[in-house]
Design a protein around this motif. Sequence first.
Motif, PDB file in Angstrom:
ATOM      1  N   MET A   1       0.811  -1.145   0.070  1.00 54.16           N
ATOM      2  CA  MET A   1      -0.076   0.022  -0.186  1.00 54.16           C
ATOM      3  C   MET A   1       0.801   1.348  -0.114  1.00 54.16           C
ATOM      4  O   MET A   1       1.555   1.305   0.985  1.00 54.16           O
ATOM      5  CB  MET A   1      -1.032   0.010   1.322  1.00 54.16           C
ATOM      6  N   LEU A   2       0.651   2.177  -0.940  1.00 48.13           N
ATOM      7  CA  LEU A   2       1.268   3.260  -1.190  1.00 48.13           C
ATOM      8  C   LEU A   2       0.663   4.150   0.030  1.00 48.13           C
ATOM      9  O   LEU A   2      -0.484   4.445   0.086  1.00 48.13           O
ATOM     10  CB  LEU A   2       1.119   3.946  -2.562  1.00 48.13           C
ATOM     11  N   LEU A   3       1.428   5.192   0.476  1.00 47.02           N
ATOM     12  CA  LEU A   3       0.926   6.140   1.634  1.00 47.02           C
ATOM     13  C   LEU A   3       0.827   7.297   0.762  1.00 47.02           C
ATOM     14  O   LEU A   3       1.533   7.626   0.064  1.00 47.02           O
ATOM     15  CB  LEU A   3       1.898   6.256   2.756  1.00 47.02           C
ATOM     16  N   THR A   4      -0.231   8.176   1.405  1.00 48.76           N
ATOM     17  CA  THR A   4      -0.461   9.489   1.007  1.00 48.76           C
ATOM     18  C   THR A   4       0.557  10.357   1.733  1.00 48.76           C
ATOM     19  O   THR A   4       1.037  10.144   2.819  1.00 48.76           O
ATOM     20  CB  THR A   4      -1.832  10.231   0.999  1.00 48.76           C
ATOM     21  N   ARG A   5       0.680  11.588   1.369  1.00 48.16           N
ATOM     22  CA  ARG A   5       1.436  12.503   2.068  1.00 48.16           C
ATOM     23  C   ARG A   5       0.895  12.647   3.517  1.00 48.16           C
ATOM     24  O   ARG A   5       1.769  12.613   4.522  1.00 48.16           O
ATOM     25  CB  ARG A   5       1.571  14.225   1.397  1.00 48.16           C
ATOM     26  N   LYS A   6      -0.486  13.032   3.617  1.00 53.25           N
ATOM     27  CA  LYS A   6      -1.020  12.752   5.082  1.00 53.25           C
ATOM     28  C   LYS A   6      -0.469  11.716   5.953  1.00 53.25           C
ATOM     29  O   LYS A   6      -0.305  11.692   7.005  1.00 53.25           O
ATOM     30  CB  LYS A   6      -2.507  13.134   4.968  1.00 53.25           C
ATOM     31  N   GLN A   7      -0.684  10.524   5.275  1.00 52.72           N
ATOM     32  CA  GLN A   7      -0.410   9.280   5.994  1.00 52.72           C
ATOM     33  C   GLN A   7       1.127   9.072   6.182  1.00 52.72           C
ATOM     34  O   GLN A   7       1.447   8.833   7.487  1.00 52.72           O
ATOM     35  CB  GLN A   7      -0.920   7.828   4.986  1.00 52.72           C
ATOM     36  N   GLN A   8       1.887   9.574   5.417  1.00 53.43           N
ATOM     37  CA  GLN A   8       3.313   9.574   5.750  1.00 53.43           C
ATOM     38  C   GLN A   8       3.571  10.677   6.954  1.00 53.43           C
ATOM     39  O   GLN A   8       4.501  10.157   7.778  1.00 53.43           O
ATOM     40  CB  GLN A   8       4.015  10.104   4.290  1.00 53.43           C
ATOM     41  N   ALA A  50      10.306  16.395   7.211  1.00 51.31           N
ATOM     42  CA  ALA A  50       9.509  16.184   5.823  1.00 51.31           C
ATOM     43  C   ALA A  50      10.331  16.430   4.795  1.00 51.31           C
ATOM     44  O   ALA A  50      10.162  15.616   3.913  1.00 51.31           O
ATOM     45  CB  ALA A  50       8.371  17.303   6.095  1.00 51.31           C
ATOM     46  N   ILE A  51      11.162  17.572   4.559  1.00 51.10           N
ATOM     47  CA  ILE A  51      11.945  17.504   3.560  1.00 51.10           C
ATOM     48  C   ILE A  51      12.979  16.505   3.375  1.00 51.10           C
ATOM     49  O   ILE A  51      13.140  16.050   2.064  1.00 51.10           O
ATOM     50  CB  ILE A  51      13.184  18.721   3.813  1.00 51.10           C
ATOM     51  N   LYS A  52      13.321  15.856   4.155  1.00 53.16           N
ATOM     52  CA  LYS A  52      14.027  14.569   4.112  1.00 53.16           C
ATOM     53  C   LYS A  52      13.359  13.386   3.700  1.00 53.16           C
ATOM     54  O   LYS A  52      13.927  12.486   2.910  1.00 53.16           O
ATOM     55  CB  LYS A  52      14.735  14.129   5.408  1.00 53.16           C
ATOM     56  N   GLU A  53      11.939  13.167   4.179  1.00 47.40           N
ATOM     57  CA  GLU A  53      11.426  11.850   4.158  1.00 47.40           C
ATOM     58  C   GLU A  53      10.207  11.902   3.268  1.00 47.40           C
ATOM     59  O   GLU A  53       9.676  10.878   2.638  1.00 47.40           O
ATOM     60  CB  GLU A  53      11.047  11.425   5.353  1.00 47.40           C
ATOM     61  N   ILE A  54       9.583  13.225   2.978  1.00 48.64           N
ATOM     62  CA  ILE A  54       8.145  13.029   2.232  1.00 48.64           C
ATOM     63  C   ILE A  54       8.174  14.062   1.213  1.00 48.64           C
ATOM     64  O   ILE A  54       8.516  15.139   1.184  1.00 48.64           O
ATOM     65  CB  ILE A  54       7.057  13.712   3.249  1.00 48.64           C
ATOM     66  N   PRO A  55       8.165  13.433   0.021  1.00 42.16           N
ATOM     67  CA  PRO A  55       8.019  14.283  -1.331  1.00 42.16           C
ATOM     68  C   PRO A  55       6.986  15.153  -1.452  1.00 42.16           C
ATOM     69  O   PRO A  55       5.991  15.074  -1.015  1.00 42.16           O
ATOM     70  CB  PRO A  55       7.994  13.056  -2.392  1.00 42.16           C
ATOM     71  N   TRP A  56       7.400  16.325  -1.980  1.00 42.37           N
ATOM     72  CA  TRP A  56       6.614  17.584  -1.781  1.00 42.37           C
ATOM     73  C   TRP A  56       5.581  17.405  -3.143  1.00 42.37           C
ATOM     74  O   TRP A  56       4.155  17.690  -3.312  1.00 42.37           O
ATOM     75  CB  TRP A  56       7.476  18.809  -2.002  1.00 42.37           C
ATOM     76  N   MET A  57       5.931  16.560  -4.048  1.00 41.65           N
ATOM     77  CA  MET A  57       5.636  16.306  -5.446  1.00 41.65           C
ATOM     78  C   MET A  57       5.659  14.776  -5.450  1.00 41.65           C
ATOM     79  O   MET A  57       6.574  14.207  -5.598  1.00 41.65           O
ATOM     80  CB  MET A  57       5.970  16.770  -6.568  1.00 41.65           C
ATOM     81  N   SER A  58       4.308  13.977  -5.682  1.00 42.12           N
ATOM     82  CA  SER A  58       4.466  12.681  -5.951  1.00 42.12           C
ATOM     83  C   SER A  58       4.538  12.241  -7.334  1.00 42.12           C
ATOM     84  O   SER A  58       4.782  10.899  -7.885  1.00 42.12           O
ATOM     85  CB  SER A  58       3.292  12.155  -5.291  1.00 42.12           C
ATOM     86  N   VAL A  59       4.612  13.293  -8.347  1.00 40.82           N
ATOM     87  CA  VAL A  59       5.004  12.787  -9.888  1.00 40.82           C
ATOM     88  C   VAL A  59       6.182  13.624 -10.144  1.00 40.82           C
ATOM     89  O   VAL A  59       6.578  14.771  -9.714  1.00 40.82           O
ATOM     90  CB  VAL A  59       3.662  13.210 -10.673  1.00 40.82           C
ATOM     91  N   LEU A 125      -3.365   4.608  -8.870  1.00 38.01           N
ATOM     92  CA  LEU A 125      -2.948   5.869  -8.399  1.00 38.01           C
ATOM     93  C   LEU A 125      -3.472   6.189  -6.894  1.00 38.01           C
ATOM     94  O   LEU A 125      -4.531   6.198  -6.714  1.00 38.01           O
ATOM     95  CB  LEU A 125      -3.013   6.805  -9.307  1.00 38.01           C
ATOM     96  N   THR A 126      -2.706   6.903  -6.075  1.00 36.86           N
ATOM     97  CA  THR A 126      -3.211   7.430  -4.933  1.00 36.86           C
ATOM     98  C   THR A 126      -3.607   8.951  -5.164  1.00 36.86           C
ATOM     99  O   THR A 126      -3.426   9.353  -6.287  1.00 36.86           O
ATOM    100  CB  THR A 126      -1.942   7.697  -4.056  1.00 36.86           C
ATOM    101  N   SER A 127      -4.308   9.398  -4.337  1.00 35.48           N
ATOM    102  CA  SER A 127      -5.122  10.618  -4.481  1.00 35.48           C
ATOM    103  C   SER A 127      -4.040  11.726  -4.699  1.00 35.48           C
ATOM    104  O   SER A 127      -4.303  12.695  -5.418  1.00 35.48           O
ATOM    105  CB  SER A 127      -5.951  11.124  -3.234  1.00 35.48           C
ATOM    106  N   ASP A 128      -3.034  11.590  -3.868  1.00 31.63           N
ATOM    107  CA  ASP A 128      -1.716  12.531  -4.345  1.00 31.63           C
ATOM    108  C   ASP A 128      -1.424  12.695  -5.682  1.00 31.63           C
ATOM    109  O   ASP A 128      -0.939  13.561  -6.210  1.00 31.63           O
ATOM    110  CB  ASP A 128      -0.654  12.276  -3.212  1.00 31.63           C
ATOM    111  N   GLU A 129      -1.278  11.281  -6.194  1.00 28.25           N
ATOM    112  CA  GLU A 129      -0.640  10.968  -7.392  1.00 28.25           C
ATOM    113  C   GLU A 129      -1.802  11.854  -8.506  1.00 28.25           C
ATOM    114  O   GLU A 129      -1.305  12.248  -9.582  1.00 28.25           O
ATOM    115  CB  GLU A 129      -0.248   9.705  -7.800  1.00 28.25           C
TER     116      GLU A 129
END
Length: 346
Positions: A1-8, A50-59, A125-129
């Motif tokens: 399961m891919l996580l969305t930004r919020k879930q991350q 967040a900068i280190k671990e969560i992409p600002w853009m998923s595409v 695709l996830t909602s972020d994607e």
Amino acid sequence: MLLTRKQQFQALFPDMQKFRLKQIDEAVFHAGWTGWNDVSNLSLPMREQAIKEIPWMSVKEVFTFESKHKDTFKAVLEVEGSKRIETVLMRNAREQWTVCVSSQIGCAMRCTFCATGTMGLTRNLTSDEIVDQVRFWNSFLTKRPDLAQRISNVVFMGMGEPLANYDSVRETLQLLLKHTDIGPTRITVSTVGLIPMLEKLLIDPEWPPVRLAVSLHSADSETRKTIMPSSYDGFLDKLAEWAERYFEKFDSKRRHITFEYVMLANVNDTPMHAKALASFAERVGKVRINLIPYNFTGSEYFNSEGDKADEFLEYLKSRNVDATKRRTMGDDIAAACGQLVVEGNT
Ligand code: SAH
């Protein structure tokens, strides 16, 4: 399961308060903000992690193509797992932009005239994607001051069957409606006609009142089964019965369902098909028929010739059916309906 930004964020900061999650949604739509560093309402340590671990853009942009009239652009984007999807930006009648988003990598529906169908389904695709395809075009436009800037419409007519990815599509709709100025009548979800999912959205209080388009392509059951393997005996009756309840629920004089109809020479464009379509449209009631020229995808089909397509349209009009012909855009960059296919995705 891919996580969305919020879930991350939730996984990284389990004690985070709920309002922070809203701030994250808002932040990514904030004009001018280009990374977590700009999100001043998050604490500095949060931003740094967040900068280190969560992409600002998923595409991630791979290529962008531009049509010769500068009215259609197609981008190939990379998503998690090194998979590629496509998204299209088209100039609309209001001289603003319509974004066409993909909802899945590939598609399981295997419509015989559609290029995406040949890929099979890789994943949802996830909602972020999905949301990030719109964000991608927003940031693309800011770098192109020669072009109109406003995205006014979003259509789910890229790769994939949106209702087969119901939860992420619904989440995407909610995010777009909340954080952009695009209203529900400017968003269209196009479906092959998955009846259980169409039923679900009718009783789902969280499903927003966006427009729906059904890829009908034939009102003759046998023909539809031949060109769309997802169809079956009894589909048309089920669709008509569903539509009746749809109009009851979304009770508005202006509310209609669009039927998309790709014109395939000698396959679904004969007088028999025109009659069946007009009768079906009469039965369903508030429908608008959108005749789509067939865009070549390497399949065995050909577009209906000019005269035949015109006669088909005239016949529908003579029966007082609301029908229009869609203009083809972006065929010089393989960005037209049904031409979205990415090679090398498995
Ligand atoms: N899965 C969704 C979205 C598909 S794409 C759906 O079925 O509605 C949007 C529209 O383009 C659909 O109506 C689809 O049937 C149509 N289409 C697919 N291939 C096409 C082609 N080669 N030429 C023209 N339209 C096509």
